[in-house]
Structure formats: structure tokens, C-alpha cells
Enzyme design. Sequence first.
Site, PDB file in Angstrom:
ATOM      1  N   PHE A 124       0.854  -1.192   0.000  1.00  0.00           N
ATOM      2  CA  PHE A 124       0.000   0.000   0.000  1.00  0.00           C
ATOM      3  C   PHE A 124       0.885   1.235   0.000  1.00  0.00           C
ATOM      4  O   PHE A 124       1.726   1.400   0.877  1.00  0.00           O
ATOM      5  CB  PHE A 124      -0.939   0.036   1.209  1.00  0.00           C
ATOM      6  CG  PHE A 124      -1.873   1.210   1.156  1.00  0.00           C
ATOM      7  CD1 PHE A 124      -3.031   1.158   0.399  1.00  0.00           C
ATOM      8  CD2 PHE A 124      -1.566   2.392   1.818  1.00  0.00           C
ATOM      9  CE1 PHE A 124      -3.879   2.258   0.316  1.00  0.00           C
ATOM     10  CE2 PHE A 124      -2.413   3.495   1.730  1.00  0.00           C
ATOM     11  CZ  PHE A 124      -3.562   3.429   0.977  1.00  0.00           C
ATOM     12  N   ASP A 209       9.128   2.769   1.852  1.00  0.00           N
ATOM     13  CA  ASP A 209       7.952   3.533   2.247  1.00  0.00           C
ATOM     14  C   ASP A 209       7.760   3.286   3.741  1.00  0.00           C
ATOM     15  O   ASP A 209       7.254   2.229   4.144  1.00  0.00           O
ATOM     16  CB  ASP A 209       6.740   3.083   1.429  1.00  0.00           C
ATOM     17  CG  ASP A 209       5.456   3.801   1.848  1.00  0.00           C
ATOM     18  OD1 ASP A 209       5.454   4.438   2.921  1.00  0.00           O
ATOM     19  OD2 ASP A 209       4.462   3.701   1.103  1.00  0.00           O
ATOM     20  N   LYS A 238       2.537  10.254   7.873  1.00  0.00           N
ATOM     21  CA  LYS A 238       1.691   9.944   9.034  1.00  0.00           C
ATOM     22  C   LYS A 238       2.099  10.600  10.353  1.00  0.00           C
ATOM     23  O   LYS A 238       1.594  11.655  10.677  1.00  0.00           O
ATOM     24  CB  LYS A 238       1.531   8.425   9.166  1.00  0.00           C
ATOM     25  CG  LYS A 238       0.649   7.873   8.044  1.00  0.00           C
ATOM     26  CD  LYS A 238      -0.002   6.541   8.370  1.00  0.00           C
ATOM     27  CE  LYS A 238      -1.125   6.251   7.405  1.00  0.00           C
ATOM     28  NZ  LYS A 238      -0.791   5.354   6.306  1.00  0.00           N
TER      29      LYS A 238
HETATM   30  C1  LIG Z   1      -1.022   5.618   4.825  1.00  0.00           C
HETATM   31  C2  LIG Z   1       0.050   5.176   3.903  1.00  0.00           C
HETATM   32  C3  LIG Z   1       0.329   5.870   2.715  1.00  0.00           C
HETATM   33  C4  LIG Z   1      -0.512   7.029   2.237  1.00  0.00           C
HETATM   34  O1  LIG Z   1      -0.446   8.106   3.076  1.00  0.00           O
HETATM   35  P1  LIG Z   1      -1.536   9.314   2.892  1.00  0.00           P
HETATM   36  O2  LIG Z   1      -1.042  10.350   3.841  1.00  0.00           O
HETATM   37  O3  LIG Z   1      -2.869   8.729   3.263  1.00  0.00           O
HETATM   38  O4  LIG Z   1      -1.472   9.733   1.487  1.00  0.00           O
HETATM   39  C5  LIG Z   1       1.406   5.469   1.960  1.00  0.00           C
HETATM   40  N1  LIG Z   1       2.164   4.414   2.325  1.00  0.00           N
HETATM   41  C6  LIG Z   1       1.917   3.715   3.452  1.00  0.00           C
HETATM   42  C7  LIG Z   1       2.805   2.575   3.818  1.00  0.00           C
HETATM   43  C8  LIG Z   1       0.845   4.056   4.268  1.00  0.00           C
HETATM   44  O5  LIG Z   1       0.577   3.338   5.369  1.00  0.00           O
END
Ligand SMILES: *Cc1c(COP(=O)(O)O)cnc(C)c1O
Length: 384
Positions: A124, A209, A238
Site C-alpha cells: 500500500f 515507504d 503519518k
Molecule cells: C497511509 C500510507 C500511505 C498514504 O499516506 P496518505 O497520507 O494517506 O497519502 C502510503 N504508504 C503507506 C505505507 C501508508 O501506510
Amino acid sequence: MTTYSRQPLVLVRGHGCRVWDEGGKPYLDFVAGLAVCNLGHAHPAVAQAAAAQLAKLVHVSNLYYTTPQIELAEALVRLTFADRVFFCNSGAEAVEGAIKLCRRYAATRFGPARFRIICMANSFHGRTMGALSATGQEKFWQGYEPLLPGFAFVPFNDLEALREAVNHTVCAVMLEPIQGEGGVKPPAADFLPAVRRLCDEQEILLVFDEVQTGLGRTGRLFAHEHFGVAPDIMAIAKALANGLPMGALLAKEEVAQAFTPGSHASTFGGGPVIAAAAKAALDLLSTPEFLASVRDKGAYLEGRLQELRAKFPIIREVRGVGLMWGLELNTEGAPLVAACRERGLLVNCTQNTVIRLLPPLIIEKAELDEGLEILAAALEATCS
Ligand SMILES: *Cc1c(COP(=O)(O)O)cnc(C)c1O
């Protein structure tokens, strides 16, 4: 618009690990905004930093320097593998920046044919078109195709599949060190070091990520530190400003050089109010004592969750690191989420069957116990 299946709750106030609804009912919050409020709700140091800056200077444009942005960038560089930081406003945006930096670095260095990025199945990376195209879950693609070209997917933890997918058109491998939304899936112990070696051999960039796993969530400032490997590029967001919207793209100097004036930008990215809040949060999250306390509470939580698994056969597996845990159920998780909520505990369910626990990192053991007792009662109620 109806893009969320929301819990039937209106929340009006938060303090520490608790939030209150409009009727005054408190809830212990094991969601923490989905790994955003790592210092809990309404943290005084973050609130004061943001409020002071709000009264001083809110916005000027990245055509100019501001002190909070400089101080935050310096702290991130001091605390990580990175030499350079680009600030943006969300996780998806940080991932977009990572995709652009990988492509531009490879285009500059190897020419235009080297633009493909290998990602993991079940990953994700966010909802914008580029980040969505890097997300290895077809359910998120429905109705949005054609996606951005140039992404390939291999199973997480499958080094052979990754090796086979690599060729001269690949500029980068991008992955979450621990898959979060995909169901809280930690890597095999040797996977990340092996991916790092493969990327080095093939002159391919490695992107982590750490939007969800970063900023203390796993008991290290960044999850990759558990595995003894560093990426070339990292996306974070986040928890960066403990609830205010901020993302960042971190990179080593040589890679960051591929961005030149005018090649990437963000109007609001790294604004002084958010940057001041983030610096205050980072100062607290990054101390060795704080991170050790997260590891200690994580070990305690793991033990208690394994006890629950032994007691409730509905729990198939318990997975996680630090204060990021998933309980894989052999049934839908939504009724358990509701049963917890009715009893005053907020938990999240991902992938339909995985109960995800992401409590604020400041949580006390007594609060963990309180939440676990509610979880046990909710399991009792939904299993019988
Ligand atoms: C939440 C998340 C995203 C996206 O972040 P947003 O601030 O909602 O755009 C990207 N990568 C990972 C691993 C996430 O958990």
C-alpha cells in the site's frame, strides 16, 4: 463523499491515549489516527510549538527559507541515512516524489529506458494515481485504469521472484519494510538485506515507504534499522507532525542531486507551522529512552496478544513489531471492531480479517492492559 465506511462516532476531544465522543463517552484509542498520533492526542509540546509559530509566521512559499523548516530538515538528516529532505503534505505525495526522483535519477544517469519500479504484491503506497499504480492490490485499482505505466509486482519476501523481475529497464525497488495496510506483515529476517545487496549489484535504487512504520512505531526511529539496511530514498508522513498533515522524501546526496531547481515543488510542503510541530514531535520520539520504552511495551503487548491467541481459536496468527500489531482472525473483523467500540476501545480492521492495533507510543502498560481486557471481553462476546 462516501469514500469511507465510517464508524458511527463523532469525536470531539482527545487527550493522551483517549478520545471522547459528543455524548462525553471516552474511548481508549488503539488506532491513533492510523499510526499518526504517535505522541497521543493534544500533546502539549506539539500544540505549543504549532500555536507559537501560528502567531508568528504561517506561510511564505518555498521561494524562501524558514527557520522551522531548516531545523526539521537538519534533525531528519542527523537522525537518518539521508543527506537531503523534500517536504510535502501526505504519504501519497511523498511516494509520488519518490517515484519521480527514481525516474529522474535513472534518466539522468542511464537514459530514458530505465524507468520501471518493482513493488510488492499486497503493498500500500497511497491513493494518488502514481502511488496507486505502485500499490499491489487490484481492489484499489477498480475503475481507475489505465494506471501509470512502469510498475511490476513480486510477492513480498520472495527474493527469487525479485531477482527474475530485475532487468536493464528497472530503476528502483520500492517496498514497506513491514506491510501495514496489507495486514501487518513483517519481512523474513534476511529479506531486506538481500534486497539491498541485489539493488547494489544491479545499480538499482532502493526505496522504503516508512509512512506507517516510521517515527518510532516499531521501537526504532525507522523500521529498516531493525534489519541493518538503509535505503537510498525514504518516504515518510503519518506521524511526522503528530496529526498535522506533513510528508517528506529523504534521500542520499547523490540521488537527491537529480532534483534541480524547478523539477519538483509543493506550495504548502514544509510550511513553518507544520514544521515547528514536527520538530517538537521528533525531538520527543527520537530519544533512545523513548524508543527503548516502545520496544519494552511492544514485547509486553506481544506476550499478552499471544495469550489471547492461545485462549481464542478465532485468532489465527499474531504478527507485529514494537507497537504495530495485527491479529489475523479466521472470520470477518468488523463485528469485533464494533464490540470493542461499544466497550470503549477503538481498533481498526484491515484486509477484512486483520485487527490492527496501533496505540499511541506514549501509552502506559496499565492502559495497554485496559485495552486488552476490553479486547478479551469483545472476543468473548463475538465468539459465543
Ligand atoms: C497511509 C500510507 C500511505 C498514504 O499516506 P496518505 O497520507 O494517506 O497519502 C502510503 N504508504 C503507506 C505505507 C501508508 O501506510
